[in-house]
Design an enzyme around this catalytic site. Structure first.
Site, PDB file in Angstrom:
ATOM      1  N   GLY A 145      35.266  -2.125 -30.294  1.00  0.00           N
ATOM      2  CA  GLY A 145      33.988  -1.711 -29.729  1.00  0.00           C
ATOM      3  C   GLY A 145      33.757  -0.231 -29.966  1.00  0.00           C
ATOM      4  CG  HIS A 190      31.399  -8.810 -34.607  1.00  0.00           C
ATOM      5  ND1 HIS A 190      31.121  -8.030 -35.698  1.00  0.00           N
ATOM      6  CD2 HIS A 190      32.091  -8.013 -33.769  1.00  0.00           C
ATOM      7  CE1 HIS A 190      31.658  -6.838 -35.531  1.00  0.00           C
ATOM      8  NE2 HIS A 190      32.243  -6.798 -34.361  1.00  0.00           N
ATOM      9  CD  GLU A 238      30.826  -2.559 -37.756  1.00  0.00           C
ATOM     10  OE1 GLU A 238      29.898  -2.205 -38.508  1.00  0.00           O
ATOM     11  OE2 GLU A 238      31.549  -3.542 -37.984  1.00  0.00           O
ATOM     12  CG  HIS A 297      34.700  -7.051 -30.072  1.00  0.00           C
ATOM     13  ND1 HIS A 297      35.778  -6.814 -30.863  1.00  0.00           N
ATOM     14  CD2 HIS A 297      33.608  -6.634 -30.773  1.00  0.00           C
ATOM     15  CE1 HIS A 297      35.371  -6.262 -32.009  1.00  0.00           C
ATOM     16  NE2 HIS A 297      34.061  -6.127 -31.966  1.00  0.00           N
ATOM     17  CB  SER A 332      37.702   5.021 -37.022  1.00  0.00           C
ATOM     18  OG  SER A 332      38.405   3.955 -37.581  1.00  0.00           O
ATOM     19  CG  HIS A 336      29.840  -3.192 -31.394  1.00  0.00           C
ATOM     20  ND1 HIS A 336      29.459  -4.515 -31.315  1.00  0.00           N
ATOM     21  CD2 HIS A 336      30.976  -3.181 -32.127  1.00  0.00           C
ATOM     22  CE1 HIS A 336      30.335  -5.259 -31.975  1.00  0.00           C
ATOM     23  NE2 HIS A 336      31.270  -4.472 -32.466  1.00  0.00           N
TER      24      HIS A 336
HETATM   25 ZN   LIG Z   1      32.974  -5.144 -33.385  1.00  0.00          ZN
END
Ligand SMILES: [Zn+2]
Length: 220
Positions: free
Chosen positions: A29, A158, A76, A97, A45, A95
């Site tokens: 995420g 995803h 992302e 999961h 990252s 974002h």
């Molecule tokens: Zn993801």
């Protein structure tokens, strides 16, 4: 003192909140905040939320994708960048999961407006973006498309993505999305989820955006 320390702190704190609420785990995420007309602050990252500090947050240009400093931004980042380029009202992107949203994303279902707060905060439905491999142009395209006129979308097989005019709004959107997806799964088991009329749901969303507009406050 770091010029962007306030924004970095907001992003780092958001990551921590998402972890504490079980919406992200480990290094999965990512979240970001718009700084101005060019820059965004985004999580790095491959770094765990437990150990993350504001110094780990990356500042980068969302037009050119140029990174300030030498920490690698989230893989992302392009989805975040494209949202800041195309959604002027959006100042925060998350974002995750998160479990129930991921379950619905695995079934590639669109969540109808089944709860009032869902309709108000997320919009008249939660679409599921077509499947695309992580870190591809197609993923950016399908995700941005699914978010059109919405503050949340599922990403097929995803996870999920939520938006906010502030970071606080994007976090609330992620929590409301999780609740709505859980209710959707359960309602399907007890006779089927019954949605609110889409036009009424759309109106509720518009009223919410108007009532809770934070024009003056901008992105903080
Ligand atoms: Zn993801």
């Amino acid at each position: 003192m770091d010029k962007y320390s306030k924004e970095k702190e907001i992003v780092c704190d958001a990551g921590r909140q998402l972890m504490e609420r079980g919406l992200v785990e480990g290094t999965w995420g990512n979240c970001s905040l718009r700084i101005d007309g060019h820059l965004m602050a985004v999580t790095p990252s491959g770094r765990r939320y437990e150990d993350m500090t504001p110094n780990d947050i990356v500042v980068m240009d969302y037009h050119t994708l140029e990174v300030l400093g030498d920490i690698k931004p989230s893989s992302e980042k392009k989805v975040h960048a494209e949202l800041y380029r195309t959604r002027k009202e959006v100042n925060a992107v998350i974002h995750t999961h998160q479990p129930h949203a991921s379950t619905v994303a695995a079934a590639r279902r669109e969540v109808p407006p089944i709860l009032d707060d869902q309709a108000q905060i997320l919009g008249p439905s939660v679409r599921c973006a077509d499947y695309a491999l992580p870190n591809t142009k197609k993923l950016v395209k399908t995700t941005v498309k699914a978010l059109k006129g919405r503050y949340a979308a599922l990403m097929a097989n995803h996870g999920a993505i939520t938006l906010g005019r502030t970071m606080e709004e994007a976090i609330v959107a992620a929590l409301v999305l999780e609740k709505a997806c859980k209710a959707f799964i359960h309602a399907e088991f007890i006779g089927g989820a019954k949605g609110i009329n889409k036009i009424e749901a759309w109106m509720m969303h518009k009223v919410y955006l108007f009532m809770y507009s934070r024009k003056k406050e901008g992105n903080k």
